[in-house]
Design an enzyme around this catalytic site. Structure first.
Site, mmCIF file in Angstrom:
data_model
loop_
_atom_site.group_PDB
_atom_site.id
_atom_site.type_symbol
_atom_site.label_atom_id
_atom_site.label_comp_id
_atom_site.label_asym_id
_atom_site.label_seq_id
_atom_site.Cartn_x
_atom_site.Cartn_y
_atom_site.Cartn_z
ATOM 1 N N SER A 56 33.128 -23.287 -56.571
ATOM 2 C CA SER A 56 31.986 -22.720 -55.905
ATOM 3 C C SER A 56 30.792 -23.669 -55.795
ATOM 4 O O SER A 56 29.867 -23.387 -55.049
ATOM 5 C CB SER A 56 31.541 -21.449 -56.652
ATOM 6 O OG SER A 56 31.155 -21.770 -57.978
ATOM 7 N N LYS A 67 22.562 -26.659 -58.418
ATOM 8 C CA LYS A 67 23.250 -25.524 -57.811
ATOM 9 C C LYS A 67 22.330 -24.308 -57.857
ATOM 10 O O LYS A 67 21.616 -24.096 -58.846
ATOM 11 C CB LYS A 67 24.541 -25.266 -58.599
ATOM 12 C CG LYS A 67 25.432 -24.160 -58.059
ATOM 13 C CD LYS A 67 26.710 -24.064 -58.895
ATOM 14 C CE LYS A 67 27.663 -22.988 -58.403
ATOM 15 N NZ LYS A 67 28.906 -22.929 -59.208
ATOM 16 N N SER A 113 34.875 -24.566 -61.040
ATOM 17 C CA SER A 113 33.913 -24.813 -59.959
ATOM 18 C C SER A 113 33.085 -26.085 -60.053
ATOM 19 O O SER A 113 32.310 -26.379 -59.149
ATOM 20 C CB SER A 113 32.974 -23.625 -59.816
ATOM 21 O OG SER A 113 33.646 -22.591 -59.140
HETATM 22 N N1 GLN Z 1 37.504 -20.309 -57.993
HETATM 23 C C1 GLN Z 1 37.282 -19.569 -59.198
HETATM 24 C C2 GLN Z 1 36.757 -18.189 -58.855
HETATM 25 O O1 GLN Z 1 36.646 -17.901 -57.718
HETATM 26 C C3 GLN Z 1 36.353 -20.288 -60.110
HETATM 27 C C4 GLN Z 1 34.927 -20.134 -59.762
HETATM 28 C C5 GLN Z 1 34.012 -20.797 -60.729
HETATM 29 O O2 GLN Z 1 34.414 -21.632 -61.533
HETATM 30 N N2 GLN Z 1 32.760 -20.408 -60.646
HETATM 31 O O3 GLN Z 1 36.471 -17.402 -59.699
#
Ligand code: GLN
Length: 509
Positions: free
Chosen positions: A160, A85, A184
């Site tokens: 994400s 990532k 994420s």
């Molecule tokens: N969807 C969550 C957010 O927008 C989690 C994102 C993540 O785990 N990086 O913060």
């Protein structure tokens, strides 16, 4: 060259590739080339990668093959390709965290996990797309491109870490690293039919991960099988003096737990179904197909010998508002370093503007709308006069959630829930509705806030789209997640054959 075809290679699990590389059945250059060819053919449609360096990947693969030919002692992962990532800092390789503000930045060092994977001889295929600074659940917040779900290219790959999930699900990488702040790793794994594990907070080094919310961020594996996840997790885990929150305990024994779990016997295991996560009185917002697959999987656990009971964790109902105060608060502080002076892009430095104006212009043009929303929210929640009412309150809720877990562990060994309330939604459906986007995190947030490990394992399809099953365990008991997930995976494979790759047959099943 042997009679292994390029399709065999890209449809293999990482464990199978590792075996074939060690036995000399294939070379790393051949394996890497098969992935690069598939990326060239398909990533124009999928959009999983932000950066691929074919020459560097082939050079790294060639070095592994040469070392093996010389008879050097190599680790089991040597020569296996992988994707990272783009939140993971990589020396000399562009790293953007999905943001314009870091366009063109080539870090001068490797994140600890990147250095460990390099030392293990893995071959970096490229850096994967993500929501800007890991804020989102669909990867649509990336400043660069949309990533498509290989199961249905009109749908999101989750977020994400959606570039990593799409890459692995489309056979554009055998496995990948994601990061999980509020879900994420687990949610994108769930909606693309993969295994994704968020390790115990502090057990994988955060050194060199571009920080979103430091008390929540954890990196972990996104893979086609539970065993692969355990192998990749073991390779990145372990104490790191460069991360002050790194836990100084031995690297957990996970692959062994996965192998044992695949034997399928769960007798004596006590499983708690979390009422607040899709249970009675809490089913609003869940796809009926998700709840049906979940119920079948709980029944499967029972048939493997587990004792199942309902467990109520009342504070979990408050995880969403607590998370959306704590994470933006920490983000507003972490993102202060992006000022156009130290990293990446600088806007308006034409000699006619003072420093404050250049910083303001850089941040105005460098950050996307979701990032700005969170900086504003976080700054507000931390400001004097509001701090106790918002941030302080959220921290109290966090303590209550941790207490619910602690109480549950008196009665059960693991807690389970769906990973995501819904299957992958259509691209565009939630971009203008942040609250609907945040609702995707309902089931993953409690484990994040408490810092406990949680895995998502595929549990079938709803409307032809993958559904994930989440297993949560006490801190440092990551091995339990792997054991239970491996048992489920083996039982499901036995029942209906493996369906891990979108649109691809597994030649080994
Ligand atoms: N969807 C969550 C957010 O927008 C989690 C994102 C993540 O785990 N990086 O913060």
């Amino acid at each position: 060259m042997s009679d292994v075809t390029a399709t065999d290679i890209t449809a293999s699990t990482a464990a199978e590739l590792s075996r074939a590389l060690q036995s000399g059945e294939v070379g790393s250059v051949e394996v890497t080339q098969a992935y690069l060819d598939r990326i060239a053919a398909q990533d124009g449609t999928i959009g999983a990668y932000l950066h691929v360096d074919a020459d560097a990947a082939l050079a790294a693969a060639g070095a592994v093959d040469a070392a093996r030919a010389r008879g050097e002692e190599l680790g089991p992962l040597a020569g296996v390709p992988l994707a990272l990532k783009d939140v993971v800092v990589t020396e000399g390789v562009p790293t953007t965290s999905g943001s314009k503000i870091l366009a063109g930045w080539r870090p001068p060092y490797d994140a600890t996990l990147a250095a460990r994977l390099k030392a293990a001889g893995t071959v970096l295929l490229g850096k994967t797309n993500m929501d800007e600074f890991a804020m989102g659940s669909s990867t649509e917040n990336s400043a660069y491109q949309v990533t498509r779900n290989p199961w249905d290219t009109d749908r999101i790959p989750g977020g994400s870490s959606g570039g990593s999930s799409a890459a692995v699900a489309a056979g554009l990488a055998p496995w990948a690293i994601g990061t999980d702040t509020g879900g994420s790793i687990r949610q994108p794994a769930a909606v693309t039919g993969l295994v994704g594990h968020k390790p115990t907070y502090g057990s994988v080094s955060r050194y060199g991960l571009i920080a979103f919310s430091s008390s929540l961020d954890q990196a972990g594996p996104m893979t086609r099988t539970v065993l692969d996840a355990a192998l990749l997790h073991e390779a990145i885990a372990g104490h790191d003096p460069l991360d002050s929150t790194s836990i100084d305990s031995p690297v957990p024994v996970l692959a062994e737990a996965a192998r044992r779990g695949a034997g399928g016997d769960l007798s004596g295991l006590k499983v708690g179904v979390v009422t607040e996560l899709g249970g009675e009185g809490h089913a609003d917002g869940y796809d009926p197909g998700v709840l049906a697959r979940f119920a079948e999987t709980v029944a499967l656990l029972e048939s493997l010998g587990a004792e199942v009971r309902q467990v109520s964790c009342p504070a979990f109902d408050l995880a969403l508002p607590a998370y959306y105060l704590i994470a933006p608060s920490e983000a507003s502080s972490n993102l202060a370093r992006f000022d156009g002076v130290r990293y990446g892009v600088r806007v308006g430095d034409d000699g006619g503007r003072d420093l404050d104006e250049v910083m303001a212009l850089t941040r105005e043009q460098g950050f996307g709308p979701e990032v700005k929303r969170r900086i504003i929210l976080g700054t507000y929640a931390l400001s004097s006069g509001y701090y106790e009412a918002y941030y302080g309150q959220a921290q109290k809720v966090r303590t209550l959630i941790t207490r619910d877990f602690t109480t549950a562990w008196d009665d059960v060994d693991v807690l389970v829930s769906p990973t995501s309330p819904t299957v992958a939604w259509s691209i565009g459906a939630r971009v203008d509705d942040p609250v609907a986007m945040y609702a995707a995190d309902l089931c993953t947030l409690p484990a994040s806030l408490a810092g406990v490990p949680a895995i998502s394992v595929p549990c079938g399809l709803s409307d032809g789209l993958p559904v994930g099953f989440q297993v949560m365990a006490p801190a440092l008991a990551d091995d339990r997640c792997y054991r239970v997930a491996a048992a489920l995976e083996a039982a499901q494979d036995a029942a209906r054959g493996h369906t891990f790759l979108a649109g691809m047959e597994n030649p080994h099943s």
